[in-house]
Design a protein around this motif. Structure first.
Motif, short mmCIF file in Angstrom:
data_model
loop_
_atom_site.label_atom_id
_atom_site.label_comp_id
_atom_site.label_asym_id
_atom_site.label_seq_id
_atom_site.Cartn_x
_atom_site.Cartn_y
_atom_site.Cartn_z
N TYR A 105 -10.81 -4.89 -2.61
CA TYR A 105 -10.48 -4.12 -3.59
C TYR A 105 -11.52 -3.79 -4.25
O TYR A 105 -11.61 -3.10 -4.73
CB TYR A 105 -9.49 -3.41 -4.28
CG TYR A 105 -7.80 -3.26 -3.46
CD1 TYR A 105 -7.69 -2.08 -3.11
CD2 TYR A 105 -6.83 -4.57 -3.42
CE1 TYR A 105 -6.44 -1.63 -2.00
CE2 TYR A 105 -6.01 -4.05 -2.56
CZ TYR A 105 -6.26 -2.83 -1.93
OH TYR A 105 -4.64 -2.40 -1.09
N HIS A 157 -11.32 3.36 -0.39
CA HIS A 157 -9.83 3.49 -0.41
C HIS A 157 -8.79 4.17 0.78
O HIS A 157 -7.52 4.49 0.08
CB HIS A 157 -10.44 4.16 -1.39
CG HIS A 157 -10.14 5.92 -1.42
ND1 HIS A 157 -11.75 6.18 -1.03
CD2 HIS A 157 -9.87 6.87 -0.45
CE1 HIS A 157 -11.79 7.67 -1.00
NE2 HIS A 157 -10.64 7.91 -0.42
N SER A 160 -5.57 -0.22 3.72
CA SER A 160 -5.11 -0.95 2.73
C SER A 160 -5.93 -2.96 3.31
O SER A 160 -7.34 -2.92 3.88
CB SER A 160 -3.60 -1.35 4.64
OG SER A 160 -4.54 -2.99 5.00
N GLY A 161 -4.76 -3.84 2.48
CA GLY A 161 -5.45 -4.44 2.31
C GLY A 161 -6.15 -5.62 3.37
O GLY A 161 -7.11 -5.92 3.37
N GLN A 163 -7.44 -4.44 6.24
CA GLN A 163 -8.08 -3.85 6.68
C GLN A 163 -8.87 -3.33 5.98
O GLN A 163 -9.95 -3.58 6.72
CB GLN A 163 -7.65 -1.92 7.22
CG GLN A 163 -6.92 -1.87 8.17
CD GLN A 163 -5.98 -0.39 7.94
OE1 GLN A 163 -6.26 -0.35 6.93
NE2 GLN A 163 -6.38 0.36 9.08
N ARG A 164 -9.17 -3.62 4.75
CA ARG A 164 -10.69 -3.89 3.85
C ARG A 164 -11.07 -4.91 4.25
O ARG A 164 -11.97 -5.52 4.70
CB ARG A 164 -9.90 -3.81 2.26
CG ARG A 164 -10.00 -2.64 1.89
CD ARG A 164 -8.51 -2.49 0.84
NE ARG A 164 -9.26 -1.15 0.25
CZ ARG A 164 -9.67 -0.42 -1.30
NH1 ARG A 164 -10.32 -1.61 -1.74
NH2 ARG A 164 -9.56 0.51 -1.58
N LEU A 189 -3.18 -10.86 0.49
CA LEU A 189 -3.23 -10.26 1.05
C LEU A 189 -0.91 -10.49 1.46
O LEU A 189 -0.70 -11.35 0.95
CB LEU A 189 -3.31 -10.48 2.33
CG LEU A 189 -4.75 -9.96 2.33
CD1 LEU A 189 -5.52 -10.59 3.82
CD2 LEU A 189 -4.76 -8.81 2.31
N ASP A 190 -0.55 -9.50 1.76
CA ASP A 190 0.79 -9.86 2.62
C ASP A 190 1.12 -10.69 4.04
O ASP A 190 0.16 -10.97 4.28
CB ASP A 190 1.93 -9.05 3.28
CG ASP A 190 1.95 -7.19 2.12
OD1 ASP A 190 2.46 -8.20 1.11
OD2 ASP A 190 2.96 -6.48 2.33
#
Lengths: 325, 316
Positions: A105, A157, A160-161, A163-164, A189-190
């Protein structure tokens, strides 16, 4: 990544690197409160080699100096002393390191479109000249990391995390690096997304012959990624060895402790050795071996004398008085 | 870097309008009555001021158009009032409505220019201080602290008096507005500098800036393309609110007699002149400029407050 594909010449060799930070109070406070200057020894006397085309992982708890090493290697920080030597690339110049950051982020400028983020290295390093060429390369990179061409017009923004983090990887790849420093790229990340990103990174390693310096605190992630592992504690490497050796036969008591923390699906409620105490403050490191206040087998010698790092028969290096040959 | 769209951070002009229409800011603007009313009033004030030469019945700067026989006429709805002097005339026979329209023009121009200049000074100082730190930060921010420790109006008086004395006498009349702009800017830049510096320190340590530094992007480009755009939001709010403040400071200086000369009166000058005739019963000479000034500052402040609420999600 088997040991067979890894060549002997190191992509990077680091020799006795030291980095301390000045964390003194402001001048006025020091004068009024009669406090001395304070230095935080983030990295003390670290040496390691990253094999060309391989992956060396640095593991350890928070605050052990892993990220400082990453920033030293990439040149974001300047070392107090010690040497870093990169292997020479095809163009005769030393390899330069690019970095994939921890926080997906904060690592992308929120006001830039993704295509401009990925195009920045192309423009700055003049890797492509015309706007059309840049565009073409950006689309190619987006596809390489599993995104679509139309994603380039979006803002960070909108992703998702995971993808970022792919966008981050695409930006790092844009500069056509041979050496990538990955500072806990999956810790935000998850678990399901972690695996995707890690697999992408391994695929890219094979495809482009990348060398990784991988930083993590997650032993399972590290096992998946690396050829060699260096365990850090309080700014020092306490043990370094080939991944499977280290997992099969951890020598240093701290490594043994770290491996104990990996969750085991087959034996969920097994008895564990629990580490007593906390990581000592790097402002006031303990005397002798930095691990001795928490070490289950420490002796009087450990609190008096700093154990030097020794190379054992199998190529494992360890810094502990009590590990026999 | 051949075409405009290849510039980093540049948005496509075609989609920018669409983006603006679809944005949160536009949505909350159309859903806020006070913001819409304030914006409408401000638009009317600005348009009438800009087109004053076309609308005003008289050119108050042109002495040939002034008629001493028509001096101190009351507004038309009062006994003795006369067309076309809708809001009456002053002691020179100047039409108050025309004087107010021209005065608003001067006030708005000085307000905008001094906000622009103080933004330039403040943002540059804030960016440099926040990004480079160390000695340069200390020097810049201490100058700012000293500026803040003095009342705004005092600094403005100090600057305008000193500059006025330095100017040769024939330039004083012409340079009056420039002196005012400089005086107001030098007293108002610190707020921007502090805001921008704080934001710069936050952004400087973010990883996207480190990524740019790894690419050896020069500091001025990192500042201009990466950090500056991310500091703009709080600055925009402060600038809107300060636009009202700048108009007031200008009016105060003019009221005190060190601002715009009577030959090219701003709203403050008009109020000062009118003030002298308040006790002789000619209330319209002072009241209408005061109403205009209040209206202008109030709508600007309403817009500024609305903008602050919209751009700061924590206040919603």
């Amino acid at each position: 990544m088997t040991a067979m594909t890894v060549q002997k010449t190191p992509a990077l060799s680091v020799d006795r690197l030291v980095k301390s930070f000045d964390v003194s109070a402001p001048w006025l406070n020091r004068v009024v409160e009669r406090k001395p200057r304070q230095y935080l020894q983030a990295v003390s006397d670290i040496s390691f080699e990253v094999p060309l085309g391989g992956c060396l992982s640095l593991v350890g708890e928070s605050g052990c100096g892993k990220s400082t090493v990453a920033r030293l290697v990439t040149g974001l920080y300047r070392a107090n002393s010690g040497e870093m030597r990169f292997a020479l690339g095809a163009d005769g110049k030393p390899l330069s390191a690019q970095m994939i950051f921890q926080d997906p982020y904060a690592s992308l400028n929120p006001r830039w479109r993704v295509k401009n983020i990925i195009a920045e290295p192309l423009r700055e390093l003049k890797l492509r000249n015309s706007a059309a060429e840049i565009n073409e390369r950006v689309v190619e990179l987006l596809k390489t990391v599993g995104l679509s061409a139309s994603d380039g017009d979006k803002f960070p923004h909108e992703f998702s995390g995971g993808q970022r983090q792919r966008i981050s990887i695409a930006r790092a790849l844009a500069s056509e690096p041979r050496f990538l420093v990955c500072d806990e790229p999956t810790s935000a990340l998850d678990v399901s997304v972690q695996a995707q990103v890690l697999n992408l990174m391994r695929r890219l390693q094979d495809e482009f012959g990348l060398t990784y310096l991988f930083i993590s605190h997650d032993m399972s992630v590290v096992r998946h990624m690396s050829d060699r592992i260096a365990v850090m504690y309080l700014g020092r490497i306490v043990e370094e060895g080939d991944t499977e050796d280290l997992f099969a036969k951890p020598r240093h008591p701290y490594t043994q402790l770290l491996l104990e923390t990996i969750p085991n699906v087959k034996h969920p409620h097994r008895d564990r050795i629990v580490a007593g105490g906390e990581v000592p403050s790097p402002l006031k490191p303990p005397s002798g071996c930095p691990f001795h206040p928490r070490c289950p087998i420490a002796t009087a010698r450990c609190s008096a004398e700093l154990p030097p790092i020794r190379t054992l028969a199998g190529g494992t290096r360890v810094a502990c008085h009590l590990v026999a040959e | 870097m051949t075409s405009d769209t290849s510039k980093p951070g540049a948005a496509q002009p075609t989609t920018m309008l669409q983006r603006a229409r679809g944005s949160d800011v536009w949505w909350s603007f159309t859903h806020s009555k006070s913001a819409m009313i304030a914006a409408t009033v401000l638009a009317v004030l600005i348009l009438t001021a800009v087109f004053a030469p076309l609308i005003a019945p008289q050119n108050p700067y042109d002495a040939a158009q002034l008629d001493m026989w028509k001096a101190e006429l009351p507004p038309v709805w009062q006994e003795g009032g006369e067309w076309p002097y809708l809001l009456g005339t002053d002691t020179q026979g100047r039409d108050m409505l025309s004087a107010i329209l021209y005065g608003t023009r001067i006030s708005i121009v000085i307000g905008l220019a001094s906000v622009a200049l103080s933004l330039l000074i403040g943002m540059t100082a804030g960016l440099v201080a926040g990004f480079f730190g160390g000695m340069i930060e200390n020097v810049l921010m201490r100058i700012g602290d000293i500026t803040l420790s003095m009342p705004t109006i005092l600094i403005a008086i100090l600057v305008s008096t000193v500059v006025r004395q330095l100017l040769p006498s024939e330039l004083r009349e012409i340079g009056a507005s420039a002196v005012l702009i400089l005086a107001i800017s030098l007293s108002a830049w610190v707020q921007y500098a502090r805001t921008v510096r704080a934001q710069t320190i936050v952004e400087r340590n973010k990883e996207y800036v480190q990524a740019a530094r790894l690419l050896k992007v020069p500091a001025r480009r990192i500042l201009a393309y990466h950090i500056l755009p991310n500091t703009l939001t709080p600055v925009l709010v402060a600038a809107t609110l300060n636009f009202g403040m700048a108009i007031l400071t200008e009016a105060t200086l003019s009221f005190l007699g060190i601002g715009m000369p009577p030959g090219q009166p701003s709203l403050g000058t008009l109020i000062r002149i009118g003030n002298q005739f308040l006790f002789s019963g000619s209330w319209w000479i002072v009241l209408f400029p005061v109403i205009q000034l209040c209206l202008l500052v109030v709508v600007v402040n309403i817009l500024g407050d609305w903008l602050r609420d919209v751009l700061n999600p924590k206040l919603r």
